[in-house]
Design a protein around this motif. Structure first.
Motif, short mmCIF file in Angstrom:
data_model
loop_
_atom_site.label_atom_id
_atom_site.label_comp_id
_atom_site.label_asym_id
_atom_site.label_seq_id
_atom_site.Cartn_x
_atom_site.Cartn_y
_atom_site.Cartn_z
N ASN A 100 0.83 -1.21 0.00
CA ASN A 100 0.00 0.00 0.00
C ASN A 100 0.87 1.25 0.00
O ASN A 100 2.02 1.24 0.44
CB ASN A 100 -0.95 -0.01 1.20
CG ASN A 100 -0.22 -0.03 2.52
OD1 ASN A 100 0.67 -0.85 2.73
ND2 ASN A 100 -0.58 0.87 3.43
N ALA A 101 0.30 2.35 -0.49
CA ALA A 101 1.07 3.58 -0.70
C ALA A 101 1.63 4.14 0.60
O ALA A 101 2.77 4.63 0.64
CB ALA A 101 0.19 4.63 -1.38
N ASP A 102 0.86 4.10 1.69
CA ASP A 102 1.34 4.71 2.94
C ASP A 102 2.48 3.91 3.56
O ASP A 102 3.38 4.49 4.19
CB ASP A 102 0.18 4.84 3.94
CG ASP A 102 -0.79 5.94 3.53
OD1 ASP A 102 -0.44 6.76 2.67
OD2 ASP A 102 -1.91 5.96 4.08
N SER A 103 2.47 2.58 3.39
CA SER A 103 3.61 1.79 3.85
C SER A 103 4.84 2.11 3.00
O SER A 103 5.96 2.23 3.52
CB SER A 103 3.30 0.29 3.76
OG SER A 103 2.35 -0.09 4.74
N SER A 160 1.54 -11.04 11.39
CA SER A 160 1.11 -9.72 11.84
C SER A 160 2.31 -8.78 11.88
O SER A 160 3.37 -9.12 12.42
CB SER A 160 0.48 -9.82 13.23
OG SER A 160 0.17 -8.53 13.72
N LEU A 161 2.15 -7.59 11.30
CA LEU A 161 3.23 -6.59 11.28
C LEU A 161 3.05 -5.50 12.32
O LEU A 161 4.01 -4.82 12.68
CB LEU A 161 3.30 -5.93 9.89
CG LEU A 161 3.66 -6.84 8.72
CD1 LEU A 161 3.61 -6.05 7.42
CD2 LEU A 161 5.02 -7.47 8.91
N GLY A 162 1.83 -5.32 12.81
CA GLY A 162 1.52 -4.20 13.69
C GLY A 162 0.49 -3.30 13.04
O GLY A 162 -0.15 -3.68 12.06
N ALA A 163 0.35 -2.11 13.56
CA ALA A 163 -0.68 -1.20 13.05
C ALA A 163 -0.04 0.12 12.60
O ALA A 163 0.80 0.68 13.31
CB ALA A 163 -1.73 -0.92 14.12
N VAL A 264 -6.39 6.77 14.51
CA VAL A 264 -6.97 5.56 13.92
C VAL A 264 -5.83 4.59 13.60
O VAL A 264 -4.86 4.96 12.94
CB VAL A 264 -7.77 5.88 12.64
CG1 VAL A 264 -8.24 4.60 11.97
CG2 VAL A 264 -8.95 6.79 12.98
N ASP A 265 -5.97 3.34 14.05
CA ASP A 265 -4.99 2.31 13.76
C ASP A 265 -5.50 1.40 12.64
O ASP A 265 -6.65 0.95 12.66
CB ASP A 265 -4.72 1.45 14.99
CG ASP A 265 -3.86 2.17 16.02
OD1 ASP A 265 -3.27 3.21 15.67
OD2 ASP A 265 -3.79 1.69 17.17
N VAL A 266 -4.62 1.12 11.67
CA VAL A 266 -4.93 0.18 10.60
C VAL A 266 -3.97 -1.00 10.73
O VAL A 266 -2.78 -0.87 10.42
CB VAL A 266 -4.79 0.83 9.21
CG1 VAL A 266 -4.99 -0.21 8.10
CG2 VAL A 266 -5.77 1.98 9.05
N PRO A 267 -4.44 -2.14 11.21
CA PRO A 267 -3.56 -3.32 11.33
C PRO A 267 -3.07 -3.78 9.96
O PRO A 267 -3.83 -3.79 8.99
CB PRO A 267 -4.46 -4.38 11.99
CG PRO A 267 -5.57 -3.61 12.61
CD PRO A 267 -5.80 -2.41 11.73
N ALA A 290 11.70 -4.16 9.76
CA ALA A 290 11.40 -2.75 9.48
C ALA A 290 10.05 -2.35 10.04
O ALA A 290 9.89 -1.26 10.62
CB ALA A 290 11.45 -2.49 7.99
N ALA A 291 9.04 -3.22 9.90
CA ALA A 291 7.71 -2.91 10.42
C ALA A 291 7.75 -2.81 11.93
O ALA A 291 7.09 -1.94 12.52
CB ALA A 291 6.73 -3.98 9.98
N GLY A 292 8.52 -3.68 12.59
CA GLY A 292 8.59 -3.67 14.04
C GLY A 292 9.17 -2.39 14.61
O GLY A 292 8.89 -2.03 15.75
#
Length: 297
Positions: A100-103, A160-163, A264-267, A290-292
């Motif tokens: 996704n663009a925001d990631s 799971s990467l987080g939110a 707002v959190d997006v998992p 990196a996500a962590g």
């Protein structure tokens, strides 16, 4: 047994968009590419490529291209033992990934850089909304995806990467113009907001959590994460931004966060093909690390 040189020609046409560019990528003539593709289609009794501008794969064509990607991954690990006998030997391996663009604008570049340091493999990134990237896996277009979908995809594993946390922000001038008497449902109906595309419902989600309403004001469509931020900074509208991108600007006073208590959190999840390939494992490790470091748990 599949004709892998012919299948490589099909994949090149799909990847490059035309027979001419595929020929240049394969270092053969366009006529040779056309003969290989036509020959494979005749043997299989099915069309693999819809000729056009650009050329696109049929459903069977996509499935065969996905199969070729998997074969190349496995042969990449065997290359030292196989030498030049491997199908496609000498070609640089490419991993198709949906993100996704925001990631891509926040934490994913660190993952890509870490992967590039340990693997001699190219990334072919496809941008899509996080709610729809998993569909790219199901269609065989990619081998891994950053997705908001927790449900398993057949033949894949999900981590799971987080939110990714979002804040509603606007420029000081915009706040003074539209929210001088506070952030109320009435003011929100008058204030223009920014949306990434027709599948972006974060603004309504925030409005429901912060004010108990979903109705927002006029919409400006801005399909670019960085353009979204730029348009907010110049006062075109208010919008939802990844906190990792805007915290410094909020601290500097360039942006004002609307209702800070209602972020707002997006998992996010990493869904990857269940294939025992070193490149996939290396990319998964890089993405997880990196996500962590950025995403909330």
């Amino acid at each position: 047994m599949l004709d892998y040189p012919a299948l490589a020609a099909v994949a090149a046409v799909v990847r490059e968009g035309s027979f001419e560019r595929a020929a240049a990528a394969l270092a053969i003539t366009p006529s040779a590419v056309s003969q290989r593709v036509r020959g494979l289609e005749e043997r299989l009794g099915a069309i693999l490529i819809v000729r056009g501008q650009p050329c696109e794969a049929t459903e069977l064509g996509r499935s065969l291209c996905a199969h070729l990607d998997q074969v190349r991954l496995l042969e990449h690990d065997l290359a030292p033992a196989l030498g030049s006998t491997a199908a496609g030997a000498g070609d640089r391996l490419t991993l198709p990934v949906a993100v996704n663009a925001d990631s891509l604008a926040t934490w994913f570049p660190a993952a890509a850089a870490a992967f590039g340091r340990v693997a001699d493999v190219s990334l072919d990134l496809t941008l899509d909304d996080e709610a729809h990237t998993a569909n790219r896996l199901r269609a065989g277009e990619v081998m891994a995806a950053v997705t908001a979908e927790r449900e398993p995809v057949q033949g894949c594993r999900t981590l799971s990467l987080g939110a990714l946390r979002y804040a509603a922000c606007a420029s000081p001038e915009f706040v003074a113009r539209y929210f001088a008497r506070g952030i109320t449902p009435q003011a929100l109906e008058q204030a223009p907001c920014l949306r990434f595309d027709r599948r972006d419902f974060l603004q309504a989600r925030w409005a429901r959590a912060a004010l108990g309403v979903e109705r927002v004001g006029p919409v400006h469509w801005v399909p670019s994460t960085h353009g979204f931020l730029d348009m907010t900074l110049v006062g075109l509208g208010w919008g939802m931004h990844p906190c990792a991108m805007v915290e410094d600007r909020i601290a500097a006073g360039h942006l004002i966060e609307l209702a800070p208590a209602h972020r707002v959190d997006v998992p996010l999840y990493w869904t990857v093909t269940r294939l025992h390939a070193a490149a996939l494992n290396q990319l998964t490790q890089a993405v997880s690390t990196a996500a962590g470091e950025v995403l909330g748990r």
